[in-house]
Write a protein that holds these residues in place. Structure first.
Motif, PDB file in Angstrom:
ATOM      1  N   ILE A  14       0.705  -0.913  -0.357  1.00 53.40           N
ATOM      2  CA  ILE A  14      -0.284   0.036  -0.035  1.00 53.40           C
ATOM      3  C   ILE A  14       0.838   1.096   0.486  1.00 53.40           C
ATOM      4  CG2 ILE A  14      -1.945   1.622   1.746  1.00 53.40           C
ATOM      5  CD1 ILE A  14      -2.657  -1.701   2.061  1.00 53.40           C
ATOM      6  N   THR A  15       1.948   1.203   0.803  1.00 49.01           N
ATOM      7  CA  THR A  15       2.849   2.078   0.751  1.00 49.01           C
ATOM      8  C   THR A  15       3.415   2.430  -0.192  1.00 49.01           C
ATOM      9  OG1 THR A  15       2.810   1.937   3.285  1.00 49.01           O
ATOM     10  CG2 THR A  15       4.876   3.080   2.039  1.00 49.01           C
ATOM     11  N   GLY A  16       4.233   1.364  -1.128  1.00 48.73           N
ATOM     12  CA  GLY A  16       4.584   1.640  -2.387  1.00 48.73           C
ATOM     13  C   GLY A  16       3.943   2.387  -3.213  1.00 48.73           C
ATOM     14  N   THR A  17       2.820   1.438  -3.434  1.00 44.31           N
ATOM     15  CA  THR A  17       1.395   2.280  -4.553  1.00 44.31           C
ATOM     16  C   THR A  17       1.198   3.442  -4.451  1.00 44.31           C
ATOM     17  OG1 THR A  17       0.844   0.307  -4.300  1.00 44.31           O
ATOM     18  CG2 THR A  17      -0.441   1.571  -5.677  1.00 44.31           C
ATOM     19  N   LEU A  18       1.214   4.076  -3.313  1.00 43.44           N
ATOM     20  CA  LEU A  18       1.150   5.852  -2.350  1.00 43.44           C
ATOM     21  C   LEU A  18       2.127   6.429  -2.841  1.00 43.44           C
ATOM     22  CD1 LEU A  18      -0.628   7.374  -1.849  1.00 43.44           C
ATOM     23  CD2 LEU A  18      -0.298   7.204   0.719  1.00 43.44           C
ATOM     24  N   GLU A  19       2.801   5.884  -2.791  1.00 45.36           N
ATOM     25  CA  GLU A  19       4.062   6.904  -2.713  1.00 45.36           C
ATOM     26  C   GLU A  19       3.932   7.216  -4.498  1.00 45.36           C
ATOM     27  OE1 GLU A  19       7.222   5.296  -0.520  1.00 45.36           O
ATOM     28  OE2 GLU A  19       6.556   5.899   1.271  1.00 45.36           O
ATOM     29  N   THR A  20       4.267   5.295  -4.987  1.00 43.71           N
ATOM     30  CA  THR A  20       3.662   5.715  -6.991  1.00 43.71           C
ATOM     31  C   THR A  20       3.408   7.219  -7.189  1.00 43.71           C
ATOM     32  OG1 THR A  20       5.492   2.659  -6.763  1.00 43.71           O
ATOM     33  CG2 THR A  20       4.546   4.663  -8.548  1.00 43.71           C
ATOM     34  N   GLN A  21       2.200   6.714  -6.484  1.00 43.05           N
ATOM     35  CA  GLN A  21       0.978   7.701  -7.762  1.00 43.05           C
ATOM     36  C   GLN A  21       1.250   8.597  -7.344  1.00 43.05           C
ATOM     37  OE1 GLN A  21      -1.354   6.515  -9.422  1.00 43.05           O
ATOM     38  NE2 GLN A  21      -0.118   4.555  -9.754  1.00 43.05           N
ATOM     39  N   LEU A  22       1.972   9.353  -5.849  1.00 45.38           N
ATOM     40  CA  LEU A  22       2.411  10.756  -5.793  1.00 45.38           C
ATOM     41  C   LEU A  22       2.879  11.356  -6.794  1.00 45.38           C
ATOM     42  CD1 LEU A  22       1.674  10.720  -1.655  1.00 45.38           C
ATOM     43  CD2 LEU A  22      -0.493  11.731  -3.488  1.00 45.38           C
ATOM     44  N   ALA A  23       3.898  10.265  -6.842  1.00 40.27           N
ATOM     45  CA  ALA A  23       4.908  11.317  -7.782  1.00 40.27           C
ATOM     46  C   ALA A  23       4.413  10.586  -9.000  1.00 40.27           C
ATOM     47  CB  ALA A  23       6.499  10.136  -7.160  1.00 40.27           C
ATOM     48  N   THR A  24       4.224  10.544  -9.808  1.00 37.68           N
ATOM     49  CA  THR A  24       3.643  10.414 -10.398  1.00 37.68           C
ATOM     50  C   THR A  24       2.412  11.440 -10.697  1.00 37.68           C
ATOM     51  OG1 THR A  24       2.947   7.836 -10.925  1.00 37.68           O
ATOM     52  CG2 THR A  24       2.127   9.454 -12.333  1.00 37.68           C
ATOM     53  N   LEU A  25       2.254  12.421  -9.842  1.00 39.40           N
ATOM     54  CA  LEU A  25       1.340  13.836 -10.082  1.00 39.40           C
ATOM     55  C   LEU A  25       2.368  14.189  -9.377  1.00 39.40           C
ATOM     56  CD1 LEU A  25      -1.631  12.567  -7.790  1.00 39.40           C
ATOM     57  CD2 LEU A  25      -1.353  13.371 -10.375  1.00 39.40           C
ATOM     58  N   GLY A  26       3.541  14.147  -9.404  1.00 39.05           N
ATOM     59  CA  GLY A  26       4.902  15.382  -8.800  1.00 39.05           C
ATOM     60  C   GLY A  26       5.293  16.110  -8.011  1.00 39.05           C
ATOM     61  N   MET A  27       4.462  15.224  -6.969  1.00 39.37           N
ATOM     62  CA  MET A  27       5.172  15.064  -5.711  1.00 39.37           C
ATOM     63  C   MET A  27       6.174  14.870  -4.908  1.00 39.37           C
ATOM     64  SD  MET A  27       3.123  15.024  -2.530  1.00 39.37           S
ATOM     65  CE  MET A  27       3.284  13.274  -1.356  1.00 39.37           C
ATOM     66  N   GLN A  28       6.730  15.810  -4.291  1.00 40.66           N
ATOM     67  CA  GLN A  28       8.405  15.127  -4.087  1.00 40.66           C
ATOM     68  C   GLN A  28       9.116  15.791  -3.346  1.00 40.66           C
ATOM     69  OE1 GLN A  28      10.621  18.467  -7.479  1.00 40.66           O
ATOM     70  NE2 GLN A  28      11.116  16.175  -8.187  1.00 40.66           N
ATOM     71  N   GLU A  29       9.333  15.206  -2.049  1.00 42.69           N
ATOM     72  CA  GLU A  29       9.968  15.095  -0.753  1.00 42.69           C
ATOM     73  C   GLU A  29      10.761  16.126  -0.470  1.00 42.69           C
ATOM     74  OE1 GLU A  29      11.187  12.172   3.686  1.00 42.69           O
ATOM     75  OE2 GLU A  29      10.618  11.083   1.032  1.00 42.69           O
ATOM     76  N   VAL A  30      10.996  16.522   0.395  1.00 46.20           N
ATOM     77  CA  VAL A  30      11.787  18.183   0.907  1.00 46.20           C
ATOM     78  C   VAL A  30      12.106  17.679   1.913  1.00 46.20           C
ATOM     79  CG1 VAL A  30      12.001  20.605   1.231  1.00 46.20           C
ATOM     80  CG2 VAL A  30      10.332  19.925  -0.719  1.00 46.20           C
ATOM     81  N   GLY A  31      13.567  18.282   2.230  1.00 44.32           N
ATOM     82  CA  GLY A  31      14.256  18.150   3.754  1.00 44.32           C
ATOM     83  C   GLY A  31      14.873  16.609   3.759  1.00 44.32           C
ATOM     84  N   LYS A  32      16.366  16.701   3.890  1.00 44.43           N
ATOM     85  CA  LYS A  32      17.054  15.264   3.848  1.00 44.43           C
ATOM     86  C   LYS A  32      18.041  15.882   5.166  1.00 44.43           C
ATOM     87  CE  LYS A  32      15.523  12.670   0.570  1.00 44.43           C
ATOM     88  NZ  LYS A  32      14.924  12.853   0.932  1.00 44.43           N
ATOM     89  N   GLU A  33      18.352  15.126   5.646  1.00 40.70           N
ATOM     90  CA  GLU A  33      19.872  14.523   6.843  1.00 40.70           C
ATOM     91  C   GLU A  33      20.377  15.303   6.347  1.00 40.70           C
ATOM     92  OE1 GLU A  33      20.244  11.894   9.846  1.00 40.70           O
ATOM     93  OE2 GLU A  33      17.883  11.948   9.828  1.00 40.70           O
ATOM     94  N   GLY A  34      21.709  16.509   6.904  1.00 41.02           N
ATOM     95  CA  GLY A  34      22.810  16.923   6.025  1.00 41.02           C
ATOM     96  C   GLY A  34      22.749  17.933   4.790  1.00 41.02           C
ATOM     97  N   GLU A  35      21.379  18.275   4.305  1.00 40.16           N
ATOM     98  CA  GLU A  35      20.936  19.321   3.651  1.00 40.16           C
ATOM     99  C   GLU A  35      21.406  20.642   4.542  1.00 40.16           C
ATOM    100  OE1 GLU A  35      17.736  18.336   0.617  1.00 40.16           O
ATOM    101  OE2 GLU A  35      17.234  19.309   2.370  1.00 40.16           O
ATOM    102  N   LYS A  36      21.920  21.690   4.179  1.00 40.46           N
ATOM    103  CA  LYS A  36      22.535  23.276   4.139  1.00 40.46           C
ATOM    104  C   LYS A  36      20.818  23.682   4.571  1.00 40.46           C
ATOM    105  CE  LYS A  36      23.929  27.455   3.952  1.00 40.46           C
ATOM    106  NZ  LYS A  36      24.777  28.298   2.782  1.00 40.46           N
ATOM    107  N   PHE A  37      20.535  23.835   5.929  1.00 38.95           N
ATOM    108  CA  PHE A  37      19.299  24.973   5.943  1.00 38.95           C
ATOM    109  C   PHE A  37      18.933  26.000   5.008  1.00 38.95           C
ATOM    110  CE2 PHE A  37      16.890  28.019   8.883  1.00 38.95           C
ATOM    111  CZ  PHE A  37      15.594  26.889   8.747  1.00 38.95           C
TER     112      PHE A  37
END
Length: 168
Positions: free
Chosen positions: A80-103
């Motif tokens: 379910i999680t994989g399908t949800l993430e795939t479909q959201l990415a297909t709509l163009g949603m991208q995650e923001v914020g990773k450890e180690g990134e400049k604030f």
């Protein structure tokens, strides 16, 4: 005299033809601009609708993240999680914020600031809640802990605590 009259009529017809041609070119340009504007408006409405749906689904993603942290993952929930993430990415949603990134205050919201006098800039050291964007549009900033130099401008910021512990 007939020849002069014929030239005058030809000149008048030529002028009328040029005038009508210019009118037609103007109408064509206006129509092309109208079509482009309608297309842009449709895309803007579509993007706003997609952004609204994605924003409404963010609590579902948060619930999935909490489930991953506290429960063993079953194959069904993983699917379910994989399908949800795939479909959201297909709509163009991208995650923001990773450890180690400049604030970046345009993409992150600092919840806790840990001081490090040797650091040159603020760095995201822990993502407390993921942020998301759709194209250039920020749906939600990432909630992060940051580590970096003490704030130099103005009075020191009040210390925030997490879980009853001091954050420095």
């Amino acid at each position: 005299m007939g020849n002069g009259r014929l030239r005058t009529e030809n000149t008048e017809l030529q002028r009328l033809l040029e005038e009508r041609t210019a009118d037609l070119q103007r109408v064509k340009a206006e129509y092309d601009n109208y079509r482009k504007r309608v297309r842009r408006d449709r895309l803007a409405v579509r993007e706003a609708a997609v952004a609204n749906v994605l924003t409404a689904l963010l609590p579902v993603l948060d619930a999935v993240d909490r489930a991953y942290e506290h429960e063993p993952m079953t194959p069904g929930l993983k699917d379910i999680t994989g399908t949800l993430e795939t479909q959201l990415a297909t709509l163009g949603m991208q995650e923001v914020g990773k450890e180690g990134e400049k604030f970046d205050p345009t993409r992150h919201e600092a919840v806790t600031h840990h001081r490090d006098t040797t650091a040159r800039h603020l760095t995201c050291t822990k993502v407390l809640r993921s942020g998301y964007r759709l194209g250039d549009r920020l749906l939600r900033p990432a909630y992060v802990e940051v580590t970096g130099p003490p704030l130099a401008d103005g009075p020191p910021a009040p210390e925030r605590t997490t879980g009853g512990r001091r954050s420095d």
